[in-house]
Design a protein around this motif. Sequence first.
Motif, PDB file in Angstrom:
ATOM      1  N   SER B 270      -8.429   9.520  37.590  1.00 16.92           N
ATOM      2  CA  SER B 270      -8.607  10.738  38.595  1.00 16.92           C
ATOM      3  C   SER B 270      -9.902  11.241  38.260  1.00 16.92           C
ATOM      4  CB  SER B 270      -7.528  11.446  38.549  1.00 16.92           C
ATOM      5  OG  SER B 270      -7.766  12.555  39.103  1.00 16.92           O
ATOM      6  N   SER B 271     -10.894  11.431  38.958  1.00 15.66           N
ATOM      7  CA  SER B 271     -11.912  12.138  38.956  1.00 15.66           C
ATOM      8  C   SER B 271     -12.489  13.045  40.058  1.00 15.66           C
ATOM      9  CB  SER B 271     -13.140  11.102  38.471  1.00 15.66           C
ATOM     10  OG  SER B 271     -14.317  11.813  38.309  1.00 15.66           O
ATOM     11  N   SER B 272     -13.322  14.188  39.677  1.00 13.89           N
ATOM     12  CA  SER B 272     -13.796  14.719  40.904  1.00 13.89           C
ATOM     13  C   SER B 272     -15.271  14.678  40.821  1.00 13.89           C
ATOM     14  CB  SER B 272     -13.321  16.223  40.795  1.00 13.89           C
ATOM     15  OG  SER B 272     -13.709  17.059  39.841  1.00 13.89           O
ATOM     16  N   MET B 273     -15.652  13.509  40.307  1.00 14.71           N
ATOM     17  CA  MET B 273     -17.329  13.558  40.016  1.00 14.71           C
ATOM     18  C   MET B 273     -18.087  13.811  41.376  1.00 14.71           C
ATOM     19  SD  MET B 273     -17.957   9.422  39.498  1.00 14.71           S
ATOM     20  CE  MET B 273     -16.482   9.078  38.291  1.00 14.71           C
ATOM     21  N   HIS B 274     -17.488  13.531  42.250  1.00 16.13           N
ATOM     22  CA  HIS B 274     -18.210  13.658  43.702  1.00 16.13           C
ATOM     23  C   HIS B 274     -17.782  14.943  44.414  1.00 16.13           C
ATOM     24  CE1 HIS B 274     -20.853  10.492  43.012  1.00 16.13           C
ATOM     25  NE2 HIS B 274     -19.764   9.564  42.867  1.00 16.13           N
ATOM     26  N   GLY B 275     -16.782  15.854  43.678  1.00 20.61           N
ATOM     27  CA  GLY B 275     -16.660  16.956  44.315  1.00 20.61           C
ATOM     28  C   GLY B 275     -15.026  16.957  44.532  1.00 20.61           C
ATOM     29  N   HIS B 276     -14.464  16.019  44.792  1.00 20.37           N
ATOM     30  CA  HIS B 276     -12.960  16.579  45.103  1.00 20.37           C
ATOM     31  C   HIS B 276     -12.083  15.141  44.198  1.00 20.37           C
ATOM     32  CE1 HIS B 276     -14.686  18.297  48.658  1.00 20.37           C
ATOM     33  NE2 HIS B 276     -13.757  19.327  48.011  1.00 20.37           N
ATOM     34  N   SER B 277     -10.690  15.523  43.964  1.00 20.40           N
ATOM     35  CA  SER B 277     -10.061  14.800  43.117  1.00 20.40           C
ATOM     36  C   SER B 277      -9.572  13.641  43.809  1.00 20.40           C
ATOM     37  CB  SER B 277      -8.792  15.505  42.944  1.00 20.40           C
ATOM     38  OG  SER B 277      -7.615  14.945  42.328  1.00 20.40           O
ATOM     39  N   GLU B 278     -10.100  12.387  43.325  1.00 13.68           N
ATOM     40  CA  GLU B 278      -9.851  10.781  43.976  1.00 13.68           C
ATOM     41  C   GLU B 278      -9.440  10.075  42.743  1.00 13.68           C
ATOM     42  OE1 GLU B 278      -9.575  10.653  46.965  1.00 13.68           O
ATOM     43  OE2 GLU B 278     -10.782  12.114  48.084  1.00 13.68           O
TER      44      GLU B 278
END
Lengths: 239, 445
Positions: B270-278
């Motif tokens: 899980s990552s928010s590297m582009h702004g939001h948790s996905e």
Amino acid sequence: MKNRTRQSILLLVLAALFTLAGCAKKSTPPPPPPPPPPPQPTASLSANPDSIQAGQSTQLTWRTENATDVSIDGIGKVDPNGSKTVSPTESTTYRLIAKGAGGTQDATARVTVESAVAPVSETEEQMFTRQVQDVFFDYDSFSLRPEVTQSLAAASQFLQQHPNLRFTIEGHCDERGSTEYNLALGDSRAAAVRDQLTRNGVGADRIKTISYGKEKPFCTEANEQCWQQNRRAHFVLQK
Amino acid sequence: MIKRLAALVLLTFVSSSLLFAQTDWIRTGTGLGVEKVRLAVPDFKAAGNDAQTAPLLTVFNETLWNDLDNAGIFELVSKSFYPLSVPGTPPELQLAAWSNPPVNASMIAFGNFGVSGSDVAMQGWLYDVRNTGSPMVLGKQYRDPASPANARLQAHRFADEIIFRLGGGINGIAESKVYFISSRSGHKEVWQMDYDGAAQTQLTHLSSIASLSPRVSPDNTRVIFSTYAKRGLELVMYSLELGRMVSFPAYNGTNISPAWSPDGSKIAFSSSMHGHSEIYMADSAGANPKRLTVSSGHPDSSPAWNPKTGAQIAFVSGRTGLPQIYIMDADGTNVQRMTDTGYAVSPSWSPNGQLLAFAWRRSYGPGAPGSQDIYLMDVTTRQWVQLTHDSGTNDFPSWSPDGRHIVYESKQGGRSQIWSMLADGAKQHALTTSGENSQPNWSWK
């Protein structure tokens, strides 16, 4: 004035005592009457107005009787009767001391100073803390409450007036729920606040977000009051 | 409800059945109703006169007994029924003494164990006591440098041989490891232990705000986990072969809950590297991260790969409110919601790909009563069973490689600890007692 009254009562009582003594001991001749005591000094001090804004001034006025040496703390020796304009920077209690052969008498007057504007000494960090306030969330939610939209609008205005400030939004959760999901939820909380600020015109490049999930609580008790403290987006100024 | 439960068929390794217990819940799971092998395990005899033998033999005997008892496929005959004369070698074994009452065993595991020189040597046999013609099922000899760790290892190896022979050809788990987070050093660090809780060892010394969610690679060479570093929560990699951290790229945002694909070539997280948790997927070196989910700001976490096929990923999402378990194909398509209510988190896919273990609080909300328990769900039918009952807050189930056990985190009172149980909910016992311990992850072999 009170002291004067007290003095008069004292004299009356003394006189009464002497009279009574005289009545009780008729066999001895009465002693010669004592010489009258020197008159007690009197003093009064007032400030007009007694409440001012910082930078404004007020007039102190004083009157004394039977005093040979009159002084006011912080001002020094003054005439027995007079007035003086002062402009204190903070609330001050002025104290007048009147000395005479009959004793010492004092009088006080308080001047309240209200700070109309923030003191110039406030740092940008203090302003940031005051203007950009933490955002609290409902249980298991990352939606902004209606009143938060207003506080974030004020925060955005401040941030646009201080374009050099960079800051971090920390997302926090209460202790209930699962570690991993809470980290994702904390991330969504921080992102929701960031998105609202950028919609208001604050540059996204000034904002960093981090999720602490339930790893760094503000409060560690297991009750709703404490949980509410932990369901928040916390602003930290980057230095 | 009963009809619904009765329809539930769990097929992990042998046929299963439902069992109605006296309590208000229903016992179900793997292997119930199958007659267990009645196995006698007399203490191994001391070989030689070395003074080191006795303490190591005690370790060996205890470990072997516990391994076979934990396996869940044997009925171990109580030692109080055993004949006075215990065999240490095949010539000393009298089959009838073990096959007749009161022992009534089908099988006997026996042998000898002793220190000679600097080594410890074990000879062990498994005999079918009712097959008088050719009773020997297996015989093994091990020799290793003398130490308590090797005494345990020899017991684990021998137990795994027996379990493999008598448990339908599924490898035993006595040599497997559990990775977990412990705060007993003062910081949340990654630790490892034997599957039975022995040899608990601290692996990392990062002293960050927290290290979280360790997941061991399918080949047991690396552990990926999440830790607070310069950029926030970053994924980092620890090499079990080198005994130190190795490099892994740092992404922006919050990066949590990594999961290995069964072939070890990819990592979902899980990552928010582009702004939001996905949910994202990258290769095992961290390159080419690619987004799999589209949940527009809603929290997504805890991907878990189907270890049998590698073609599906289970995960947790708050896209409809409280977190629920979802599955999707490994390319992000075909998303299906699995749980219908409550607060459902921490999925772990069984080795045969048929069951999801997860943590569920079925009635959840402010002030709602009820505990968070471990459940199993059949992926095909979505029928579920509850494994833990009335035992505090339970989370992070992780399957053993044989699919017969589940290790999990349980908070019963003050501090969370690591617990282990059979996959039908039986034999629940704590593996840790010191400090606060969480997020167990069972090795793949």
